[in-house]
Scaffold this motif. Structure first.
Motif, PDB file in Angstrom:
ATOM      1  N   UNK A  32      -1.708  -3.720  -6.282  1.00  0.00           N
ATOM      2  CA  UNK A  32      -2.381  -4.396  -5.020  1.00  0.00           C
ATOM      3  C   UNK A  32      -2.937  -5.706  -5.220  1.00  0.00           C
ATOM      4  N   UNK A  33      -2.751  -5.982  -6.153  1.00  0.00           N
ATOM      5  CA  UNK A  33      -3.036  -7.664  -6.467  1.00  0.00           C
ATOM      6  C   UNK A  33      -2.072  -8.674  -5.578  1.00  0.00           C
ATOM      7  N   UNK A  34      -0.781  -8.195  -5.590  1.00  0.00           N
ATOM      8  CA  UNK A  34       0.348  -9.023  -5.315  1.00  0.00           C
ATOM      9  C   UNK A  34       0.425  -8.834  -3.767  1.00  0.00           C
ATOM     10  N   UNK A  35       0.856  -9.929  -3.094  1.00  0.00           N
ATOM     11  CA  UNK A  35       0.972  -9.988  -1.514  1.00  0.00           C
ATOM     12  C   UNK A  35       2.295  -9.040  -1.410  1.00  0.00           C
ATOM     13  N   UNK A  36       3.393  -9.187  -2.043  1.00  0.00           N
ATOM     14  CA  UNK A  36       4.381  -8.593  -1.576  1.00  0.00           C
ATOM     15  C   UNK A  36       4.271  -6.893  -1.935  1.00  0.00           C
ATOM     16  N   UNK A  37       3.497  -6.232  -2.479  1.00  0.00           N
ATOM     17  CA  UNK A  37       3.040  -5.013  -2.578  1.00  0.00           C
ATOM     18  C   UNK A  37       2.126  -4.750  -1.355  1.00  0.00           C
ATOM     19  N   UNK A  38       1.326  -5.607  -1.165  1.00  0.00           N
ATOM     20  CA  UNK A  38       0.331  -5.230   0.090  1.00  0.00           C
ATOM     21  C   UNK A  38       1.141  -5.081   1.304  1.00  0.00           C
ATOM     22  N   UNK A  39       2.058  -6.192   1.394  1.00  0.00           N
ATOM     23  CA  UNK A  39       2.877  -6.109   2.587  1.00  0.00           C
ATOM     24  C   UNK A  39       3.684  -4.733   2.738  1.00  0.00           C
TER      25      UNK A  39
END
Length: 125
Positions: A32-39
């Motif tokens: 959840x800290x990475x932008x790609x995972x949140x996207x």
């Protein structure tokens, strides 16, 4: 089943499966800290909203059906399709290895299968 929505959900889910497969191949679990995972999670949320719309419209269509439809099977597929992605996301976030991300590949690929089965149940009835 529902013109336009079903094929769109199918292809977006296949795209989500490919994205998750790439994450598996590069050994990158969801974080959840990475932008790609949140996207990616945002894409899954969008698919889930589409599945919710499909379920609502599907039950309305079932109530107004002009032919015999196996309501239990049809309703089961509508409701079951809503459970696949939340369970896959929960499992993936709990399992912090590449295999947790592999669960997302399977979960995303189950969505098109459920949509095809919905169409088969609807037209067979």
């Amino acid at each position: 089943m529902i013109d336009g929505l079903s094929p769109t959900l199918t292809w977006v889910a296949v795209g989500a499966a490919v994205w998750a497969l790439v994450l598996v191949l590069i050994n990158r679990p969801l974080s959840l800290e990475r932008v790609d995972s949140r996207a990616y999670l945002g894409l899954l949320a969008l698919i889930e909203l589409g599945l919710l719309a499909q379920a609502v419209l599907g039950f309305i269509k079932l109530a107004n059906a002009d032919h015999d439809v196996p309501a239990l099977s049809y309703g089961g597929y509508l409701l079951g399709s809503l459970l696949i992605l939340p369970v896959a996301v929960f499992w993936s976030l709990a399992e912090r290895t590449r295999w947790g991300t592999a669960v997302l590949v399977i979960g995303a690929l189950v969505i098109p299968v459920m949509i095809v089965r919905l169409d088969q149940v609807w037209t067979r009835g």
